[in-house]
Design an enzyme around this catalytic site. Sequence first.
Site, PDB file in Angstrom:
ATOM      1  N   ASP A   8      -8.798  14.863  30.990  1.00  0.00           N
ATOM      2  CA  ASP A   8     -10.181  15.263  30.801  1.00  0.00           C
ATOM      3  C   ASP A   8     -10.369  16.737  31.193  1.00  0.00           C
ATOM      4  O   ASP A   8      -9.836  17.182  32.215  1.00  0.00           O
ATOM      5  CB  ASP A   8     -11.059  14.369  31.694  1.00  0.00           C
ATOM      6  CG  ASP A   8     -12.539  14.488  31.392  1.00  0.00           C
ATOM      7  OD1 ASP A   8     -12.925  14.270  30.237  1.00  0.00           O
ATOM      8  OD2 ASP A   8     -13.316  14.796  32.333  1.00  0.00           O
ATOM      9  N   ASP A  43      -7.044   7.724  30.788  1.00  0.00           N
ATOM     10  CA  ASP A  43      -7.850   8.931  30.816  1.00  0.00           C
ATOM     11  C   ASP A  43      -7.814   9.453  32.252  1.00  0.00           C
ATOM     12  O   ASP A  43      -8.279   8.779  33.169  1.00  0.00           O
ATOM     13  CB  ASP A  43      -9.288   8.560  30.418  1.00  0.00           C
ATOM     14  CG  ASP A  43      -9.998   9.672  29.694  1.00  0.00           C
ATOM     15  OD1 ASP A  43      -9.862  10.826  30.121  1.00  0.00           O
ATOM     16  OD2 ASP A  43     -10.711   9.380  28.726  1.00  0.00           O
ATOM     17  N   ASP A  70     -21.833 -10.088  29.589  1.00  0.00           N
ATOM     18  CA  ASP A  70     -22.708  -9.224  30.395  1.00  0.00           C
ATOM     19  C   ASP A  70     -23.159  -7.988  29.602  1.00  0.00           C
ATOM     20  O   ASP A  70     -23.821  -7.100  30.140  1.00  0.00           O
ATOM     21  CB  ASP A  70     -22.049  -8.828  31.725  1.00  0.00           C
ATOM     22  CG  ASP A  70     -20.822  -7.943  31.528  1.00  0.00           C
ATOM     23  OD1 ASP A  70     -20.442  -7.681  30.369  1.00  0.00           O
ATOM     24  OD2 ASP A  70     -20.234  -7.517  32.544  1.00  0.00           O
ATOM     25  N   ASP A  72     -15.017  -5.035  27.952  1.00  0.00           N
ATOM     26  CA  ASP A  72     -14.150  -5.168  29.116  1.00  0.00           C
ATOM     27  C   ASP A  72     -12.682  -5.340  28.711  1.00  0.00           C
ATOM     28  O   ASP A  72     -12.360  -5.378  27.524  1.00  0.00           O
ATOM     29  CB  ASP A  72     -14.620  -6.349  29.981  1.00  0.00           C
ATOM     30  CG  ASP A  72     -14.953  -7.563  29.125  1.00  0.00           C
ATOM     31  OD1 ASP A  72     -14.113  -7.947  28.302  1.00  0.00           O
ATOM     32  OD2 ASP A  72     -16.085  -8.103  29.251  1.00  0.00           O
ATOM     33  N   HIS A 121     -15.784  10.204  21.811  1.00  0.00           N
ATOM     34  CA  HIS A 121     -16.975   9.658  22.464  1.00  0.00           C
ATOM     35  C   HIS A 121     -17.978  10.735  22.872  1.00  0.00           C
ATOM     36  O   HIS A 121     -18.957  10.421  23.534  1.00  0.00           O
ATOM     37  CB  HIS A 121     -16.535   8.862  23.699  1.00  0.00           C
ATOM     38  CG  HIS A 121     -15.857   9.735  24.718  1.00  0.00           C
ATOM     39  ND1 HIS A 121     -14.635  10.334  24.484  1.00  0.00           N
ATOM     40  CD2 HIS A 121     -16.240  10.147  25.946  1.00  0.00           C
ATOM     41  CE1 HIS A 121     -14.298  11.066  25.539  1.00  0.00           C
ATOM     42  NE2 HIS A 121     -15.260  10.968  26.440  1.00  0.00           N
ATOM     43  N   ASP A 122     -17.701  11.984  22.543  1.00  0.00           N
ATOM     44  CA  ASP A 122     -18.605  13.075  22.940  1.00  0.00           C
ATOM     45  C   ASP A 122     -19.310  13.736  21.766  1.00  0.00           C
ATOM     46  O   ASP A 122     -20.216  14.560  21.986  1.00  0.00           O
ATOM     47  CB  ASP A 122     -17.821  14.180  23.669  1.00  0.00           C
ATOM     48  CG  ASP A 122     -17.348  13.758  25.049  1.00  0.00           C
ATOM     49  OD1 ASP A 122     -17.995  12.898  25.670  1.00  0.00           O
ATOM     50  OD2 ASP A 122     -16.321  14.293  25.504  1.00  0.00           O
ATOM     51  N   GLU A 139      -7.659  17.447  26.863  1.00  0.00           N
ATOM     52  CA  GLU A 139      -8.941  17.798  26.274  1.00  0.00           C
ATOM     53  C   GLU A 139      -9.223  19.235  26.695  1.00  0.00           C
ATOM     54  O   GLU A 139      -9.628  19.483  27.827  1.00  0.00           O
ATOM     55  CB  GLU A 139     -10.073  16.889  26.768  1.00  0.00           C
ATOM     56  CG  GLU A 139     -11.389  17.256  26.109  1.00  0.00           C
ATOM     57  CD  GLU A 139     -12.639  16.890  26.914  1.00  0.00           C
ATOM     58  OE1 GLU A 139     -13.711  16.806  26.314  1.00  0.00           O
ATOM     59  OE2 GLU A 139     -12.567  16.723  28.140  1.00  0.00           O
TER      60      GLU A 139
HETATM   61  O1  TEU Z   1     -16.098  16.137  28.203  1.00  0.00           O
HETATM   62  C1  TEU Z   1     -16.278  17.509  28.373  1.00  0.00           C
HETATM   63  C2  TEU Z   1     -17.607  18.054  27.933  1.00  0.00           C
HETATM   64  O2  TEU Z   1     -18.263  18.748  28.634  1.00  0.00           O
HETATM   65  C3  TEU Z   1     -18.111  17.813  26.585  1.00  0.00           C
HETATM   66  O3  TEU Z   1     -17.322  17.045  25.783  1.00  0.00           O
HETATM   67  C4  TEU Z   1     -19.531  17.357  26.538  1.00  0.00           C
HETATM   68  O4  TEU Z   1     -19.608  15.969  26.654  1.00  0.00           O
HETATM   69  C5  TEU Z   1     -20.122  17.794  25.235  1.00  0.00           C
HETATM   70  O5  TEU Z   1     -20.037  19.172  25.221  1.00  0.00           O
HETATM   71  C6  TEU Z   1     -21.551  17.475  25.061  1.00  0.00           C
HETATM   72  O6  TEU Z   1     -22.270  18.657  25.036  1.00  0.00           O
HETATM   73  C7  TEU Z   1     -15.369  15.357  29.087  1.00  0.00           C
HETATM   74  C8  TEU Z   1     -15.496  13.900  28.703  1.00  0.00           C
HETATM   75  O7  TEU Z   1     -14.934  13.683  27.436  1.00  0.00           O
HETATM   76  C9  TEU Z   1     -16.936  13.514  28.793  1.00  0.00           C
HETATM   77  O8  TEU Z   1     -17.182  12.215  28.314  1.00  0.00           O
HETATM   78  C10 TEU Z   1     -17.336  13.632  30.234  1.00  0.00           C
HETATM   79  O9  TEU Z   1     -18.706  13.365  30.373  1.00  0.00           O
HETATM   80  C11 TEU Z   1     -17.038  15.032  30.784  1.00  0.00           C
HETATM   81  O10 TEU Z   1     -15.757  15.504  30.426  1.00  0.00           O
HETATM   82  C12 TEU Z   1     -17.089  15.019  32.281  1.00  0.00           C
HETATM   83  O11 TEU Z   1     -15.997  14.315  32.786  1.00  0.00           O
HETATM   84 CA    CA Z   2     -18.171  -7.742  29.916  1.00  0.00          CA
END
Ligand code: TEU
Ligand code: CA
Length: 538
Positions: A204, A103, A30, A34, A330-331, A265
Amino acid sequence: MSISNDKWLWWKDGVIYQIYPRSFYDSNGDGIGDIRGIIEKIDYLEYLGIDAVWLSPINRSPMDDFGYDIKDYRRIESIFGTEADFDELIKKFHDKNIKIIFDLVMNHTSSSHLWFVESRSSKTNPKRDWYIWQKARRGKYPNNWRAAFGGRAWEYDKITGEYYLHSFLKQQPDINWRNKELRDAVFEDIKFWLDRGIDGFRLDVVNWFIKDEKLRNNPYMIGYSPRVYDMQNHIYDRNRPETHDVLKDFRKLLDNYSERMSVGEVFSPPPGDPRLSSEFLGNGKDQLDMAFDFSLMYVKWNAKTFYKKISNWLELIPSGGWPCHVLSNHDQPRQASRFYKKNYTDERCRILAVLLLTLKGTPFIYYGEEIGMRDGKISRSKLRDPLGKKYWPFFKGRDPERTPMQWKNADNAGFTCGVPWLPVNRDYWKRNIDKQIHEKNSLLNLYKYLIELRRKEYNLRRGEIVFLEKGDSGVLSYMRGDEFEIALNFDNGVKQYFPRSHDSEIVFSTEMFSKVTESKILQPYEAVIIRHNQQRNS
Ligand code: TEU
Ligand code: CA
């Protein structure tokens, strides 16, 4: 060799690997990674040698923020698989002694979480106070707070004619940690996962949990930013002291179980804020086990800067506390892209690998980092991240660092047989796991080697760190215990280097042919691990 009584503790001695599940491996075509996909790749994780995986959220979610908006903390999102799939994942990973970290997104829920549905239904609902509701002030917003993902932090809700607070998207209302019942309910959800076998949690945005009691306006700072949020000094909507009380309770809960771990975080904008991060470790025993310092995510390539950031962070760890290090997630743009240097990016990635895996503190590896994955180029029409959609082209969002894992030189890099949710980076034909597994000197096999070495050598895990060269000449070097000397040449030029012991041998060098005698010539971008023999024989 120095032997110590400290016994192996997985989250201190092991290596933690972050998986962004949507992008790891898609088992059913898809286009979305996963749980079964993660299970199918367990042999690869075993090959790499990691000790634990941190999974970005896989709870039930409408995916407004790709899982960081949870509507049911106790259920697995069906896109990722079934409850049975998840139980199988825990079982199979635990059988191989790989721990699983969840998470915990607990600054906010999804607006479709039943708690919020109830809370918004009436001003007298028992769960009303589980979120942060306010009347208009003088016909306007309750205060000047902004959402990190754009616009005001207050959303007007017609049903009751009041505003609710959301620090991120309006689909992510902030929960009210000051409410005792809410707190208990959240803790019950955490217990649920502990009982189901989860080994640890990444919290988070842990520094946003509690908001100023009086909801005072944030002061503005000087300067312009396309995002008004960045122009405020967030003294009232982040980093409130009461947050530490929540964490003390959380720690007590965790301590009822054996060998469970927490890492926070602690978000801060560039240049990062290690002091703030260290505060979340409390006295080293009573709050989080570890916290991220993002300083290295924001620096330029420079040995001296690296020295300053790392030594500063290590000095701030309270006694009894434990550091960790992270270069990508991932950010933020991937490290190979942040430190891009024509013809030398791969060399820089090697330096980073040796650094990360020989520092004192738990290393966190972001999936794909081990093959030097670069950020993908995502066209406007293919963007998925709400943040990118909102701020394009000032900020292209976080999709580039979330592209699918590059498994092999095949359609969609072997990630899916369907259409991938984000386009695969076009360099997959030359940069992929299959290829690097077969190349003895690949970055992947360097990570594998270093992880193994770290596992074998107590001093690489627990030995004290003492810095030697502090980057002035472009070289960063340090001792681990009195056994290992690590030297990293951040420069594109040769350097003379004098090991701190005459009786030493090279355990490892990124320049396979190099030797050490009295002094050593460090090749451009060479990283070397030297062992002091005296110590070893004594
Ligand atoms: O991230 C916090 C956050 O505000 C930053 O890492 C932001 O993504 C970065 O400053 C971009 O400008 C955490 C998570 O890691 C993120 O993936 C989520 O979107 C966010 O919290 C909300 O839960
Ligand atoms: Ca899948």
